[in-house]
Scaffold this motif. Structure first.
Motif, short mmCIF file in Angstrom:
data_model
loop_
_atom_site.label_atom_id
_atom_site.label_comp_id
_atom_site.label_asym_id
_atom_site.label_seq_id
_atom_site.Cartn_x
_atom_site.Cartn_y
_atom_site.Cartn_z
N PRO A 145 0.78 -1.36 -0.07
CA PRO A 145 -0.13 0.01 0.15
C PRO A 145 0.77 1.06 0.19
N CYS A 146 1.91 1.29 0.85
CA CYS A 146 2.85 2.44 0.80
C CYS A 146 4.26 2.06 0.46
N LYS A 147 5.24 3.02 0.36
CA LYS A 147 6.75 2.48 0.20
C LYS A 147 7.22 1.90 1.63
N ASP A 148 6.77 2.55 2.48
CA ASP A 148 7.20 2.15 3.72
C ASP A 148 7.10 0.49 3.87
N ASP A 149 5.88 0.23 3.56
CA ASP A 149 5.51 -1.26 3.56
C ASP A 149 6.45 -2.28 2.65
N LEU A 150 6.65 -1.65 1.38
CA LEU A 150 7.72 -2.29 0.45
C LEU A 150 9.04 -2.41 1.21
N VAL A 151 9.59 -1.58 1.55
CA VAL A 151 10.83 -1.30 2.18
C VAL A 151 11.05 -2.09 3.30
N ARG A 152 9.79 -2.30 4.28
CA ARG A 152 9.98 -3.12 5.68
C ARG A 152 10.09 -4.47 5.12
N GLY A 204 23.34 -1.55 5.71
CA GLY A 204 24.12 -0.61 5.75
C GLY A 204 23.53 0.78 4.82
N MET A 205 23.02 0.49 3.64
CA MET A 205 22.52 1.40 2.76
C MET A 205 20.93 2.16 3.60
N MET A 206 20.44 1.18 4.26
CA MET A 206 19.17 1.59 4.88
C MET A 206 19.40 2.37 6.02
N ALA A 207 20.55 1.95 6.81
CA ALA A 207 20.87 2.67 7.91
C ALA A 207 21.40 4.02 7.69
N SER A 208 21.83 4.33 6.54
CA SER A 208 22.13 5.72 6.12
C SER A 208 21.20 6.60 5.65
N ASP A 209 20.08 5.87 5.59
CA ASP A 209 18.40 6.65 5.33
C ASP A 209 17.79 6.87 6.73
N LEU A 210 18.62 6.34 7.76
CA LEU A 210 17.71 6.22 9.16
C LEU A 210 16.77 7.31 9.38
N ALA A 211 17.15 8.54 9.06
CA ALA A 211 16.11 9.48 9.74
C ALA A 211 15.06 9.85 8.87
N SER A 212 14.85 9.18 7.76
CA SER A 212 13.62 9.02 6.72
C SER A 212 12.88 7.86 7.06
N LEU A 213 13.32 6.91 7.50
CA LEU A 213 12.92 5.39 7.72
C LEU A 213 11.67 5.46 8.91
N PRO A 214 10.64 4.58 8.76
CA PRO A 214 9.44 4.60 9.83
C PRO A 214 10.34 3.46 10.82
N GLU A 215 9.72 3.92 12.01
CA GLU A 215 10.21 2.81 13.30
C GLU A 215 9.99 1.31 12.97
N SER A 216 9.06 1.18 12.16
CA SER A 216 9.01 -0.45 11.86
C SER A 216 10.22 -0.80 11.10
N GLN A 253 13.40 0.66 11.02
CA GLN A 253 14.37 0.90 11.91
C GLN A 253 14.71 -0.34 12.65
N CYS A 254 13.58 -0.88 13.47
CA CYS A 254 13.63 -2.12 14.17
C CYS A 254 14.02 -3.47 13.61
N VAL A 255 13.72 -3.60 12.16
CA VAL A 255 14.04 -4.52 11.39
C VAL A 255 15.69 -4.47 11.26
N LEU A 256 16.19 -2.99 10.89
CA LEU A 256 17.48 -2.86 10.80
C LEU A 256 18.52 -3.22 12.00
N ARG A 257 17.77 -2.67 13.10
CA ARG A 257 18.47 -2.95 14.33
C ARG A 257 18.72 -4.58 14.82
N ARG A 258 17.57 -5.23 14.49
CA ARG A 258 17.50 -6.60 14.76
C ARG A 258 18.57 -7.50 13.56
#
Length: 193
Positions: free
Chosen positions: A48-55, A103-115, A117-122
């Motif tokens: 439904p939105c890009k955040d869903d795809l990215v997650r 690593g690529m996603m972590a560089s975009d951290l400020a623009s990522l939703p918390e969901s 960010q949690c996946v990245l941390r794990r």
């Protein structure tokens, strides 16, 4: 496999490739639509939105990358496991000039939703945990020497891996990854041998 699952997989595959080469903010649904051969509006059916795809893309990548690392032969001595780990990273950079999506996603951290960010941390914690276990094993068997606690060195190694993938891609020298990793430990003769 039905067409819906196939289209969904194709969208995730290409999203992962784009994230690995351009970063999270370096592509749009239009890029995906053109590559997969669907309408941009059709992508919203799956994501439904890009955040869903990215997650989903990072979850999938995390599972695949973690499985590859944890599939390294557990019977190998610690230095050999670290060699295999470096080979995986070198192969990734050599094959497609892509970086670790984490690593690529972590560089975009400020623009990522918390969901996301949690996946990245794990993902990061999983990789650091594997490295820490290998370092502990190497210390216990006398095959490795490190200058700090295994957890600290593991975090430094994963950070070095992420950074060296950037420079390896920039200079087209995958060997930079191994050099960075090997600077954080010293091989020792196996005392059991």
């Amino acid at each position: 496999m039905n067409a819906t699952a196939n289209t969904r997989d194709q969208l995730l595959d290409y999203a992962q490739a784009l994230i690995g080469s351009r970063g999270c903010n370096g592509f749009s649904y239009r890029d995906l639509a053109q590559h997969v051969g669907v309408k941009t509006s059709s992508i919203h059916y799956y994501f439904p939105c890009k955040d869903d795809l990215v997650r989903e893309a990072i979850e999938r990548y995390s599972e695949e990358a973690t499985a590859r690392v944890y599939a390294i032969d557990a019977t190998l001595p610690a230095p050999d496991k670290l060699d295999r780990y470096a080979e995986l990273l070198e192969g990734k950079v050599s094959a497609g000039k892509q970086l670790c999506i984490g690593g690529m996603m972590a560089s975009d951290l400020a623009s990522l939703p918390e969901s996301v960010q949690c996946v990245l941390r794990r993902f990061f914690l999983s990789m650091e945990s594997w490295l820490e276990q290998v370092l502990k094993e190497g210390l216990a068997h006398g095959t490795l020497r490190i200058c700090d606690e295994p957890g600290t060195v593991a975090r430094a190694m994963f950070a070095a891996a992420q950074g060296s993938m950037l420079t390896a891609r920039l200079f087209q020298e995958p060997c930079r990854i191994r050099e960075a990793l090997e600077s954080l430990y010293e091989r020792q003769c196996d005392k059991a041998a």
